[in-house]
Enzyme design. Structure first.
Site, PDB file in Angstrom:
ATOM      1  N   LYS A 179       0.841  -1.197   0.000  1.00 37.99           N
ATOM      2  CA  LYS A 179       0.000   0.000   0.000  1.00 37.99           C
ATOM      3  C   LYS A 179       0.873   1.242   0.000  1.00 37.99           C
ATOM      4  O   LYS A 179       1.440   1.624   1.010  1.00 37.99           O
ATOM      5  CB  LYS A 179      -0.936   0.046   1.210  1.00 37.99           C
ATOM      6  CG  LYS A 179      -2.032   1.127   1.045  1.00 37.99           C
ATOM      7  CD  LYS A 179      -2.589   1.613   2.353  1.00 37.99           C
ATOM      8  CE  LYS A 179      -1.711   2.616   3.042  1.00 37.99           C
ATOM      9  NZ  LYS A 179      -1.582   3.910   2.304  1.00 37.99           N
ATOM     10  N   GLY A 231       6.763   4.666   8.797  1.00 38.60           N
ATOM     11  CA  GLY A 231       5.971   5.880   8.917  1.00 38.60           C
ATOM     12  C   GLY A 231       6.183   6.538  10.261  1.00 38.60           C
ATOM     13  O   GLY A 231       7.209   6.326  10.925  1.00 38.60           O
ATOM     14  N   SER A 232       5.217   7.314  10.689  1.00 39.41           N
ATOM     15  CA  SER A 232       5.356   8.073  11.926  1.00 39.41           C
ATOM     16  C   SER A 232       5.250   7.174  13.147  1.00 39.41           C
ATOM     17  O   SER A 232       4.635   6.100  13.102  1.00 39.41           O
ATOM     18  CB  SER A 232       4.274   9.152  11.994  1.00 39.41           C
ATOM     19  OG  SER A 232       3.008   8.567  12.229  1.00 39.41           O
ATOM     20  N   THR A 233       5.803   7.648  14.250  1.00 35.46           N
ATOM     21  CA  THR A 233       5.735   6.892  15.493  1.00 35.46           C
ATOM     22  C   THR A 233       4.303   6.737  16.005  1.00 35.46           C
ATOM     23  O   THR A 233       3.915   5.637  16.421  1.00 35.46           O
ATOM     24  CB  THR A 233       6.638   7.539  16.558  1.00 35.46           C
ATOM     25  OG1 THR A 233       7.995   7.483  16.092  1.00 35.46           O
ATOM     26  CG2 THR A 233       6.549   6.814  17.881  1.00 35.46           C
ATOM     27  N   ALA A 235       1.511   6.536  14.274  1.00 34.89           N
ATOM     28  CA  ALA A 235       0.862   5.521  13.433  1.00 34.89           C
ATOM     29  C   ALA A 235       1.430   4.139  13.736  1.00 34.89           C
ATOM     30  O   ALA A 235       0.695   3.144  13.772  1.00 34.89           O
ATOM     31  CB  ALA A 235       1.047   5.862  11.960  1.00 34.89           C
ATOM     32  N   GLY A 236       2.735   4.071  13.971  1.00 34.87           N
ATOM     33  CA  GLY A 236       3.359   2.790  14.298  1.00 34.87           C
ATOM     34  C   GLY A 236       2.844   2.204  15.594  1.00 34.87           C
ATOM     35  O   GLY A 236       2.639   0.989  15.699  1.00 34.87           O
ATOM     36  N   GLU A 253       9.434   0.650  11.243  1.00 34.70           N
ATOM     37  CA  GLU A 253      10.535   1.611  11.109  1.00 34.70           C
ATOM     38  C   GLU A 253       9.896   2.982  11.202  1.00 34.70           C
ATOM     39  O   GLU A 253       9.158   3.393  10.308  1.00 34.70           O
ATOM     40  CB  GLU A 253      11.263   1.400   9.774  1.00 34.70           C
ATOM     41  CG  GLU A 253      12.607   2.102   9.710  1.00 34.70           C
ATOM     42  CD  GLU A 253      12.502   3.477   9.088  1.00 34.70           C
ATOM     43  OE1 GLU A 253      12.526   4.463   9.875  1.00 34.70           O
ATOM     44  OE2 GLU A 253      12.398   3.579   7.862  1.00 34.70           O
ATOM     45  N   CYS A 289      13.879  10.229   7.972  1.00 37.43           N
ATOM     46  CA  CYS A 289      13.708   9.899   9.388  1.00 37.43           C
ATOM     47  C   CYS A 289      15.018   9.810  10.164  1.00 37.43           C
ATOM     48  O   CYS A 289      15.046  10.064  11.361  1.00 37.43           O
ATOM     49  CB  CYS A 289      12.942   8.587   9.522  1.00 37.43           C
ATOM     50  SG  CYS A 289      13.612   7.246   8.517  1.00 37.43           S
ATOM     51  N   GLU A 388      10.401  15.404  16.215  1.00 38.25           N
ATOM     52  CA  GLU A 388      10.786  15.248  14.813  1.00 38.25           C
ATOM     53  C   GLU A 388      10.050  16.295  13.980  1.00 38.25           C
ATOM     54  O   GLU A 388       8.825  16.355  13.977  1.00 38.25           O
ATOM     55  CB  GLU A 388      10.445  13.847  14.313  1.00 38.25           C
ATOM     56  CG  GLU A 388      10.890  13.599  12.890  1.00 38.25           C
ATOM     57  CD  GLU A 388      10.608  12.175  12.428  1.00 38.25           C
ATOM     58  OE1 GLU A 388      11.460  11.612  11.719  1.00 38.25           O
ATOM     59  OE2 GLU A 388       9.547  11.642  12.772  1.00 38.25           O
TER      60      GLU A 388
END
Length: 481
Positions: A179, A231-233, A235-236, A253, A289, A388
């Site tokens: 995706k 992706g972002s933390t 979302a992770g 990651e 990142c 970030e």
């Protein structure tokens, strides 16, 4: 030139989407639409997972192929990507603002190299070993492909980060549903063409461009065996919660706020350090990142470091991402520029001193540009030093001695990258080993495909690249003989 795609690549075929919903990527350099692609919705994701499931479960299918045979397909895939390199580089730069020179270096050559690397690993890895049993007999230990992989990638390095997942998964015998991010989808259609031309078997790679809803559906889909996400933390963390409840393997990651430690013996001659320092701090307009966006400088040389970083930032050419002279392109969206400008405003409000940048470049009336920006007199616990930003913004912090530098470097919720700058490589490596991070470089930073890449703390779980990346797509099975 407008790019319009009407079909989705699912099950080795170009199939009609189930709705008329479209994704319309926009050129961040010009603010003009680039075309349209179909947006995959839940029903399309279901079809992609079914295709991947069938390709994996069919007796004699991809999972049962000899590694040598899988490797041959992967190498053909790499060759077909190389044949489309300029189309891919142009598509990426046009969508996310990556300077075209960077795109040619990283978004085309690197992915095909990773595919070939994992093809080689498929040939040389022992997927089965026999051990003498302590209780008599022997035990056969097999590395079995984990199954159907949901690979979800962001817009900043769409090709590199896709290949980080596709290559080891294919080498292991897994099938993939990819995706892409809505901001960078055009290049994924070129990848689908390459897979088709290379003879990648039907269902081994399926591509479903979509937004958060499609991603959430894919992550929780009962037909998926593993999730690989970049992706972002935040979302992770949400994905990790879902995978935890489902007891589903996941590789994450995530974000970073890496430190670049300048030791007191560093050669600060711009001709010596400049190119690598810029690469480690500003690559892809700061939309990377692992960048060392916290520069730590010894108090004895603080002014020298500030002057060096400021001058490097001030002289970086800013412009259209497709201009060969550009080193800093636009940010990916207007919203991303607003976010970065919000951080610049916070830095000023917190009392940090701006030495260059901080605004929009003169003469660029269209496009989502932000000047390369450097702050000094930044407090260690401030927003600038801790969060970030994901844009061309650096902060320079002073330290007293090496102990203090390591403390400041480790004073972060993240741990993905980092650098140490020194004239003594052994000393630099000794300092680097004390930083709590998944990766770190001495006098340079460039992730090498042979070594595991990933982070600690808020920067993620698991590793990509290297033999470790292949093992992430295998699960052990023991046969007691």
């Amino acid at each position: 030139m407008k790019h319009r795609h009407e079909n989705l690549y699912i099950g080795g075929r170009w199939v009609r989407p189930t709705t008329d919903r479209l994704i319309t990527p926009v050129n961040p350099s010009t603010e003009e639409p680039l075309g349209s692609v179909p947006e995959a919705v839940e029903v399309d994701v279901d079809a992609a997972v079914r295709a991947a499931r069938e390709a994996f479960d069919t007796a004699g299918g991809w999972a049962d192929w000899e590694p040598e045979r899988r490797a041959e397909v992967m190498e053909r895939f790499a060759t077909e990507l190389d044949a489309r390199s300029e189309r891919i580089a142009s598509a990426v730069s046009s969508q996310n603002g990556m300077p075209i020179g960077v795109a040619r270096q990283l978004e085309v050559g690197y992915p095909s190299a990773v595919l070939r690397y994992y093809a080689g690993l498929a040939r040389t890895t022992e997927f089965t070993e026999t051990r003498a049993g302590l209780l008599g007999g022997s035990v056969e230990v097999r590395g079995v492909p984990v199954g159907v992989v949901a690979a979800i990638v962001p817009w900043n390095y769409p090709q590199v980060l896709s290949t980080f997942k596709i290559a080891p998964a294919m080498a292991a015998g897994c099938t993939v549903v990819l995706k892409p991010s809505p901001e960078a989808v055009l290049d994924s259609f070129v990848v689908a063409e390459a897979a088709e031309a290379a003879g990648v078997p039907a269902g081994v790679l399926n591509i479903v461009p979509g937004g958060r809803e499609a991603g959430a559906h894919l992550v929780s889909h009962p037909g998926v065996d593993k999730v690989a996400f970049t992706g972002s933390t935040p979302a992770g963390r949400a994905i990790a919660e879902v995978c935890g409840r489902l007891l589903r393997p996941v590789t994450l990651e995530l974000g970073g706020k890496s430190a670049g430690i300048v030791l007191d013996d560093a050669d600060l001659n711009p001709a010596t350090i400049g190119e690598e320092l810029v690469r480690a701090t500003f690559t892809n307009n700061g939309q990377t990142c692992f960048l060392s966006t916290r520069i730590l400088a010894p108090r004895s040389r603080y002014t020298e470091v500030v002057d060096l970083v400021t001058e490097l930032a001030r002289t970086l050419p800013v412009g259209d991402a497709l201009d060969e002279r550009t080193l800093i392109g636009p940010l990916v969206t207007a919203q991303q520029r607003e976010r970065v400008e919000g951080y610049i405003a916070k830095g000023r409000a917190e009392g940090a001193r701006l030495t260059t940048g901080g605004g929009r470049p003169a003469g660029l009336d269209r496009g989502w540009f932000v000047e390369p920006t450097v702050f000094t007199d930044v407090a260690g616990g401030s927003v600038l030093a801790q969060e970030e930003i994901f844009g061309p913004v650096l902060c320079v912090l002073p330290y007293d001695d090496v102990e203090d530098a390591v403390r400041i470097a480790n004073d972060s919720d993240f741990g993905l990258g980092g650098t140490v700058w020194t004239s003594d490589a052994e000393r630099g490596a000794a300092v680097a080993r004390r930083v709590r991070t998944g990766t770190i470089g001495v006098n340079r930073y460039l992730p090498d495909p042979i070594a595991p890449f990933g982070g600690v703390k808020g920067s993620g779980l698991g590793r990509e690249l290297g033999p470790e990346g292949l093992r992430a797509y295998l699960q052990p099975q023991s046969l007691y003989l």
